[in-house]
Design a protein around this motif. Structure first.
Motif, PDB file in Angstrom:
ATOM      1  N   GLY A  92       9.950  67.906  23.505  1.00 34.86           N
ATOM      2  CA  GLY A  92       9.887  67.496  22.107  1.00 34.86           C
ATOM      3  C   GLY A  92      11.206  67.567  21.382  1.00 34.86           C
ATOM      4  N   ARG A  93      12.297  67.923  22.095  1.00 35.60           N
ATOM      5  CA  ARG A  93      13.613  67.974  21.451  1.00 35.60           C
ATOM      6  C   ARG A  93      14.582  67.081  22.222  1.00 35.60           C
ATOM      7  N   PRO A  94      14.424  65.767  22.157  1.00 39.98           N
ATOM      8  CA  PRO A  94      15.289  64.862  22.919  1.00 39.98           C
ATOM      9  C   PRO A  94      16.748  64.976  22.482  1.00 39.98           C
ATOM     10  N   GLY A  95      17.646  64.807  23.444  1.00 39.98           N
ATOM     11  CA  GLY A  95      19.072  64.882  23.148  1.00 39.98           C
ATOM     12  C   GLY A  95      19.685  66.225  23.428  1.00 39.98           C
ATOM     13  N   LEU A  96      18.873  67.264  23.637  1.00 38.15           N
ATOM     14  CA  LEU A  96      19.397  68.589  23.942  1.00 38.15           C
ATOM     15  C   LEU A  96      19.379  68.821  25.447  1.00 38.15           C
ATOM     16  N   ARG A  97      20.434  69.437  25.965  1.00 38.76           N
ATOM     17  CA  ARG A  97      20.483  69.766  27.393  1.00 38.76           C
ATOM     18  C   ARG A  97      19.581  70.969  27.644  1.00 38.76           C
ATOM     19  N   THR A  98      18.625  70.805  28.545  1.00 35.76           N
ATOM     20  CA  THR A  98      17.681  71.883  28.834  1.00 35.76           C
ATOM     21  C   THR A  98      17.938  72.562  30.178  1.00 35.76           C
ATOM     22  N   ALA A  99      18.476  71.826  31.133  1.00 35.65           N
ATOM     23  CA  ALA A  99      18.792  72.398  32.441  1.00 35.65           C
ATOM     24  C   ALA A  99      19.920  71.583  33.051  1.00 35.65           C
ATOM     25  N   TRP A 119       9.359  73.555  21.003  1.00 36.77           N
ATOM     26  CA  TRP A 119       9.737  72.547  22.000  1.00 36.77           C
ATOM     27  C   TRP A 119       8.609  71.539  22.226  1.00 36.77           C
ATOM     28  N   ALA A 120       7.416  71.901  21.864  1.00 31.59           N
ATOM     29  CA  ALA A 120       6.281  70.977  21.975  1.00 31.59           C
ATOM     30  C   ALA A 120       5.400  71.176  20.755  1.00 31.59           C
ATOM     31  N   ARG A 121       5.434  70.212  19.858  1.00 31.47           N
ATOM     32  CA  ARG A 121       4.675  70.328  18.604  1.00 31.47           C
ATOM     33  C   ARG A 121       3.307  69.654  18.700  1.00 31.47           C
ATOM     34  N   ASP A 141      23.630  75.602  41.748  1.00 33.31           N
ATOM     35  CA  ASP A 141      22.243  75.950  41.475  1.00 33.31           C
ATOM     36  C   ASP A 141      21.776  75.233  40.201  1.00 33.31           C
ATOM     37  N   VAL A 142      20.472  75.113  40.059  1.00 30.92           N
ATOM     38  CA  VAL A 142      19.915  74.683  38.781  1.00 30.92           C
ATOM     39  C   VAL A 142      20.026  75.856  37.805  1.00 30.92           C
ATOM     40  N   VAL A 143      20.627  75.592  36.673  1.00 26.80           N
ATOM     41  CA  VAL A 143      20.777  76.593  35.613  1.00 26.80           C
ATOM     42  C   VAL A 143      19.941  76.136  34.416  1.00 26.80           C
ATOM     43  N   ILE A 144      18.987  76.960  34.006  1.00 24.55           N
ATOM     44  CA  ILE A 144      18.166  76.617  32.840  1.00 24.55           C
ATOM     45  C   ILE A 144      18.927  77.012  31.577  1.00 24.55           C
ATOM     46  N   VAL A 145      19.228  76.026  30.755  1.00 31.58           N
ATOM     47  CA  VAL A 145      19.997  76.241  29.526  1.00 31.58           C
ATOM     48  C   VAL A 145      19.080  76.640  28.371  1.00 31.58           C
ATOM     49  N   GLN A 146      17.911  76.016  28.302  1.00 30.65           N
ATOM     50  CA  GLN A 146      16.938  76.318  27.252  1.00 30.65           C
ATOM     51  C   GLN A 146      15.626  76.713  27.927  1.00 30.65           C
ATOM     52  N   SER A 147      15.401  78.010  28.045  1.00 30.24           N
ATOM     53  CA  SER A 147      14.232  78.485  28.784  1.00 30.24           C
ATOM     54  C   SER A 147      12.915  78.078  28.121  1.00 30.24           C
ATOM     55  N   GLY A 148      12.928  77.850  26.802  1.00 28.55           N
ATOM     56  CA  GLY A 148      11.702  77.480  26.111  1.00 28.55           C
ATOM     57  C   GLY A 148      11.180  76.103  26.475  1.00 28.55           C
ATOM     58  N   ALA A 149      12.004  75.315  27.129  1.00 30.43           N
ATOM     59  CA  ALA A 149      11.592  73.955  27.461  1.00 30.43           C
ATOM     60  C   ALA A 149      10.723  73.891  28.713  1.00 30.43           C
ATOM     61  N   TYR A 150      10.642  75.001  29.456  1.00 30.83           N
ATOM     62  CA  TYR A 150       9.950  74.950  30.739  1.00 30.83           C
ATOM     63  C   TYR A 150       8.940  76.087  30.890  1.00 30.83           C
ATOM     64  N   GLY A 151       7.997  75.866  31.746  1.00 28.30           N
ATOM     65  CA  GLY A 151       7.032  76.896  32.118  1.00 28.30           C
ATOM     66  C   GLY A 151       6.411  76.529  33.448  1.00 28.30           C
ATOM     67  N   PRO A 178      16.816  57.579  15.182  1.00 26.86           N
ATOM     68  CA  PRO A 178      16.937  58.953  14.651  1.00 26.86           C
ATOM     69  C   PRO A 178      15.706  59.813  14.933  1.00 26.86           C
ATOM     70  N   ALA A 179      14.536  59.207  14.979  1.00 20.62           N
ATOM     71  CA  ALA A 179      13.301  59.963  15.249  1.00 20.62           C
ATOM     72  C   ALA A 179      12.383  59.076  16.085  1.00 20.62           C
ATOM     73  N   PRO A 180      12.661  59.000  17.373  1.00 12.05           N
ATOM     74  CA  PRO A 180      11.844  58.118  18.226  1.00 12.05           C
ATOM     75  C   PRO A 180      10.391  58.566  18.262  1.00 12.05           C
ATOM     76  N   SER A 181       9.499  57.604  18.322  1.00 11.31           N
ATOM     77  CA  SER A 181       8.067  57.902  18.392  1.00 11.31           C
ATOM     78  C   SER A 181       7.688  58.359  19.793  1.00 11.31           C
ATOM     79  N   ASP A 182       6.459  58.848  19.927  1.00  5.64           N
ATOM     80  CA  ASP A 182       5.976  59.274  21.247  1.00  5.64           C
ATOM     81  C   ASP A 182       5.996  58.111  22.224  1.00  5.64           C
ATOM     82  N   GLU A 183       5.598  56.929  21.755  1.00  5.45           N
ATOM     83  CA  GLU A 183       5.595  55.762  22.639  1.00  5.45           C
ATOM     84  C   GLU A 183       7.002  55.404  23.081  1.00  5.45           C
ATOM     85  N   GLN A 184       7.975  55.528  22.161  1.00  4.70           N
ATOM     86  CA  GLN A 184       9.354  55.209  22.522  1.00  4.70           C
ATOM     87  C   GLN A 184       9.904  56.212  23.539  1.00  4.70           C
ATOM     88  N   ARG A 185       9.556  57.490  23.366  1.00  4.49           N
ATOM     89  CA  ARG A 185      10.023  58.486  24.347  1.00  4.49           C
ATOM     90  C   ARG A 185       9.409  58.235  25.715  1.00  4.49           C
TER      91      ARG A 185
END
Length: 414
Positions: free
Chosen positions: A358-365, A293-295, A397-407, A25-32
């Motif tokens: 930082g939001r695993p499980g969500l489609r970002t692109a 997206w990144a805490r 094409d690559v479509v960005i679904v969540q623009s906040g996930a990238y820079g 339910p809440a994987p740790s940084d090491e698990q990710r």
């Protein structure tokens, strides 16, 4: 155990490990981090698995081709009862087994040349006589060709940057994302809540095609002396088209016929005009943090060009030469890596990608795939004894679904 079976078991084990982490339910940084490592290893194992299947199929075809079929065995049985003299002295008046054998060989008038071949049952016999040395001929000796080694392509990068590649049905691909949310607020006693408008933004993609082609000559197949010749080249064909697909997913510029890649979808930052230092690199990594997206720094994955990575690996803080900037960014962050498919530096300035995961499980692109097609054509150039194998991937094409996930970042390396 067949190599394909071993790789299939390994692939299953990797998937089980990835699924176990995904169920947390809440994987740790090491698990990710472990999940991302396992995903990269799984991609490599699957490529090796496909190559092993092709090689084993080719080897099975060779073994089958060396086993005489029923018709060949029957013809050899008739030949064993034939008399060569009948073909020489009774031409035109052949009867019995000689007539049968001539008909089986398709010889209407003349002597079947196969009559003078050694029967299969005697070809493998060894006759022992007095020991005499038989020297190898001075010319025409064979070449002992070992197994054909594969060309090496860079590991797949798109999945590590969260680019999903679903197979879609016929029609233009479209995806919608809520870009303006509804509002909520505290209200006084008997205060009424008013509706606000949510907004959805759609993005679409048409079909683009990536193709690769292999042409084989019958003469080459016969003379190469390697049973895995076909399989090795077919595996290379598949790997080449996979590598190009992955490269366009990152660097595609969108100019026809190229699809848009991730970099072309990201806003270009102001080009860095000052050579990066240990401190400036650490500041850029910290600047990726957005709290959504990144805490923490562990949610910030930085992918940079080769020149940038080399530059960071040679930077040290003051007189402390125990830890380079590259090692520091890797240790405190969610990853600091390079890849052969990142763009080269231009005027000592190089682009990089920040992926906030930082939001695993969500489609970002997403990069949709309509079909993967393989066409084997042995007829068009049959007069030349050539076979063509063509592969196509129909993608978008690559479509960005969540623009906040990238820079996109800019680095100056000298």
């Amino acid at each position: 155990m067949l190599e394909s079976t071993r790789l299939s078991i390994k692939s299953s084990e990797l998937r089980s490990k990835i699924n176990a982490i995904q169920k947390e339910p809440a994987p740790s940084d090491e698990q990710r981090a472990e999940r991302d490592r396992l995903a990269g290893e799984l991609e490599t194992v699957e490529v090796e698995y496909r190559g092993a299947l092709s090689a084993e199929d080719a080897a099975a075809d060779v073994r089958q081709s060396r086993t005489p079929d029923a018709e060949t065995r029957e013809r050899e049985a008739i030949r064993s009862e034939c008399r060569a003299a009948a073909f020489i002295f009774d031409r035109g008046r052949l009867t019995g087994r000689e007539a049968e054998y001539a008909a089986a060989c398709g010889v209407a008038d003349g002597i079947p040349l196969s009559l003078f071949d050694a029967p299969p049952e005697t070809r493998a016999e060894v006759e022992t006589r007095a020991d005499e040395v038989s020297a190898a001929p001075s010319t025409g000796t064979g070449v002992n060709l070992g197994p054909i080694q594969p060309a090496i392509f860079a590991d797949s990068l798109a999945p590590r940057l969260g680019i999903d590649m679903p197979t879609v049905e016929s029609g233009t691909f479209s995806t919608a994302t809520i870009t303006t949310s509804l509002t909520a607020g505290a209200k006084s006693k008997d205060g009424a809540a008013e509706s606000t408008a949510a907004a959805l933004t759609t993005a679409t993609s048409g079909v683009k095609r990536i193709s690769a082609r292999l042409t084989l000559r019958a003469e080459d197949r016969a003379s190469v002396g390697a049973a895995d010749f076909d399989a090795a080249l077919r595996s290379n064909l598949a790997a080449a088209i996979s590598a190009q697909f992955d490269s366009l997913a990152i660097r595609g510029d969108g100019s026809d016929p190229n699809p848009h890649g991730l970099l072309s979808r990201l806003a270009d930052p102001t080009a860095e005009d000052t050579t990066d230092t240990f401190a400036s690199l650490a500041k850029k990594q910290a600047g990726v943090i957005d709290g959504l997206w990144a805490r923490t720094l562990r949610d910030a994955f930085l992918l940079v060009g080769v020149d940038t990575y080399r530059h960071a690996a040679g930077l040290f803080r003051g007189a402390d030469d125990s830890t380079s900037a590259a090692a520091y960014l890797m240790r405190v962050g969610g990853g600091f890596e390079t890849h052969a498919r990142m763009p080269a530096a231009a005027s000592k300035v190089q682009a990089g990608i920040a992926y906030r995961r930082g939001r695993p499980g969500l489609r970002t692109a997403v990069m949709p795939v309509w079909n993967r097609i393989t066409v084997e054509d042995m007829y068009t150039d049959s007069a030349k004894a050539q076979t063509h194998v063509t592969m196509h991937v129909l993608c978008g094409d690559v479509v960005i679904v969540q623009s906040g996930a990238y820079g996109q970042l800019s680095f100056k390396v000298a």
